[in-house]
Design a protein around this motif. Sequence first.
Motif, mmCIF file in Angstrom:
data_model
loop_
_atom_site.group_PDB
_atom_site.id
_atom_site.type_symbol
_atom_site.label_atom_id
_atom_site.label_comp_id
_atom_site.label_asym_id
_atom_site.label_seq_id
_atom_site.Cartn_x
_atom_site.Cartn_y
_atom_site.Cartn_z
ATOM 1 N N ALA A 1 73.908 21.754 21.934
ATOM 2 C CA ALA A 1 75.343 21.437 20.921
ATOM 3 C C ALA A 1 76.237 21.545 21.290
ATOM 4 O O ALA A 1 77.517 21.710 22.401
ATOM 5 C CB ALA A 1 74.635 22.992 20.049
ATOM 6 N N ASP A 2 76.580 20.446 19.955
ATOM 7 C CA ASP A 2 78.028 20.394 20.167
ATOM 8 C C ASP A 2 78.472 21.795 19.603
ATOM 9 O O ASP A 2 78.218 22.135 18.347
ATOM 10 C CB ASP A 2 78.575 19.368 19.543
ATOM 11 N N VAL A 3 79.924 22.334 19.916
ATOM 12 C CA VAL A 3 80.239 23.696 19.907
ATOM 13 C C VAL A 3 81.375 23.518 19.157
ATOM 14 O O VAL A 3 82.630 23.144 20.396
ATOM 15 C CB VAL A 3 80.011 24.629 20.611
ATOM 16 N N LEU A 4 82.045 23.735 17.974
ATOM 17 C CA LEU A 4 84.083 23.593 17.722
ATOM 18 C C LEU A 4 84.407 25.028 18.705
ATOM 19 O O LEU A 4 83.523 26.174 17.943
ATOM 20 C CB LEU A 4 83.978 24.104 16.128
ATOM 21 N N ILE A 5 84.912 25.034 19.411
ATOM 22 C CA ILE A 5 86.375 26.204 19.945
ATOM 23 C C ILE A 5 87.322 25.809 19.419
ATOM 24 O O ILE A 5 88.245 24.886 19.873
ATOM 25 C CB ILE A 5 86.327 26.307 21.546
ATOM 26 N N PHE B 1 78.651 25.523 15.042
ATOM 27 C CA PHE B 1 77.677 24.846 16.176
ATOM 28 C C PHE B 1 76.966 23.331 15.470
ATOM 29 O O PHE B 1 75.899 24.262 14.099
ATOM 30 C CB PHE B 1 77.261 25.246 16.885
ATOM 31 N N LEU B 2 76.339 22.791 16.620
ATOM 32 C CA LEU B 2 75.790 21.758 15.580
ATOM 33 C C LEU B 2 74.401 21.379 16.652
ATOM 34 O O LEU B 2 74.711 21.028 17.893
ATOM 35 C CB LEU B 2 76.491 20.585 15.693
ATOM 36 N N LYS C 1 82.975 20.763 22.095
ATOM 37 C CA LYS C 1 82.334 20.837 23.110
ATOM 38 C C LYS C 1 81.453 21.485 23.683
ATOM 39 O O LYS C 1 80.503 21.589 21.872
ATOM 40 C CB LYS C 1 82.841 22.093 24.607
ATOM 41 N N THR C 2 80.328 20.362 24.655
ATOM 42 C CA THR C 2 78.742 20.344 24.339
ATOM 43 C C THR C 2 78.464 21.251 24.894
ATOM 44 O O THR C 2 78.620 21.495 26.506
ATOM 45 C CB THR C 2 78.708 18.728 24.928
ATOM 46 N N LEU C 3 77.755 22.034 24.844
ATOM 47 C CA LEU C 3 77.093 23.505 25.368
ATOM 48 C C LEU C 3 75.758 23.587 25.297
ATOM 49 O O LEU C 3 74.860 22.922 24.636
ATOM 50 C CB LEU C 3 78.121 24.849 24.985
ATOM 51 N N VAL C 4 75.142 24.459 25.799
ATOM 52 C CA VAL C 4 73.822 24.663 25.761
ATOM 53 C C VAL C 4 73.589 26.495 25.320
ATOM 54 O O VAL C 4 73.860 27.465 25.454
ATOM 55 C CB VAL C 4 72.703 24.717 26.982
ATOM 56 N N PHE D 1 77.013 30.792 23.781
ATOM 57 C CA PHE D 1 76.722 29.069 24.378
ATOM 58 C C PHE D 1 77.780 29.170 25.863
ATOM 59 O O PHE D 1 78.100 29.984 26.118
ATOM 60 C CB PHE D 1 77.395 28.372 23.677
ATOM 61 N N ALA D 2 77.107 28.209 26.928
ATOM 62 C CA ALA D 2 77.359 28.309 27.848
ATOM 63 C C ALA D 2 77.060 26.797 28.266
ATOM 64 O O ALA D 2 76.952 26.125 28.003
ATOM 65 C CB ALA D 2 76.038 28.599 29.075
ATOM 66 N N ASP D 3 78.494 26.764 29.618
ATOM 67 C CA ASP D 3 78.535 25.438 30.228
ATOM 68 C C ASP D 3 77.797 24.504 31.439
ATOM 69 O O ASP D 3 77.368 24.260 31.473
ATOM 70 C CB ASP D 3 79.976 25.290 30.409
#
Length: 159
Positions: A96-100, A135-136, A37-40, A72-74
Motif C-alpha cells: 500500500a501507499d501510506v501517508l506519513i 492508506f491505499l 511511503k510504500t509499505l506492507v 504497516f512495515a517497510d
Amino acid sequence: MQSSISKIQKIHCPSLYGWYMIKKAEYESRGYEDCEKTLVHVTGASNISSILRSNLNWRRVNRHKFGKGISFADDAAYANQYAAMSIGLDRAIIIADVLIGKCFLGNSWTDLPPYGCDTTTGNRHVFVKFYDDEFLPKYVVYYTSPPIVIRRRFNRFRF
C-alpha cells in the motif's frame, strides 16, 4: 524453508483512490511534501475479500504494540514474523501507499497519537495509522508462510 507465492493481484478501486488523493492533498497543504511511503501489511488470506470491499479498518484491531491502529512495515519478512499467529499459514501481503506526516514514538498504551501527530512508530520498521483514507492498497500477494520458529534468547545463560 521459504514462503511460496500463489497469486499476485492488482487492486483498482476508484473510490478509495479518490479519498486517498484528497487526504494526500491535505497532507501536502500542511507542508508534508514527501509524505508517501510504500509499505506492507500482512493478514490472513481469508480477510482479503472484506478488506477489498471496505479497506483496512483500524477500528477492528485487537492486537497492538505501538498504538491501536493499522500496522504497516517497510519489510515484508518483518511484517510476516510479527503478524498474529491466529491468521494461519495462508496469508496475504497488502502492498500500500501510506501517508506519513508527523510521527510519535508509541507504545502498547498508546491508543491514538497525540494532537498534531498522524502516525505512531515503535521502531524503524513499523508505522501505525489511525485514520481512514491515509492508506491505499495497491497489490495483494497471496502466499503460504512456513511455520514461524519462535526465537528464544539465551544470551544470559551458558550451556
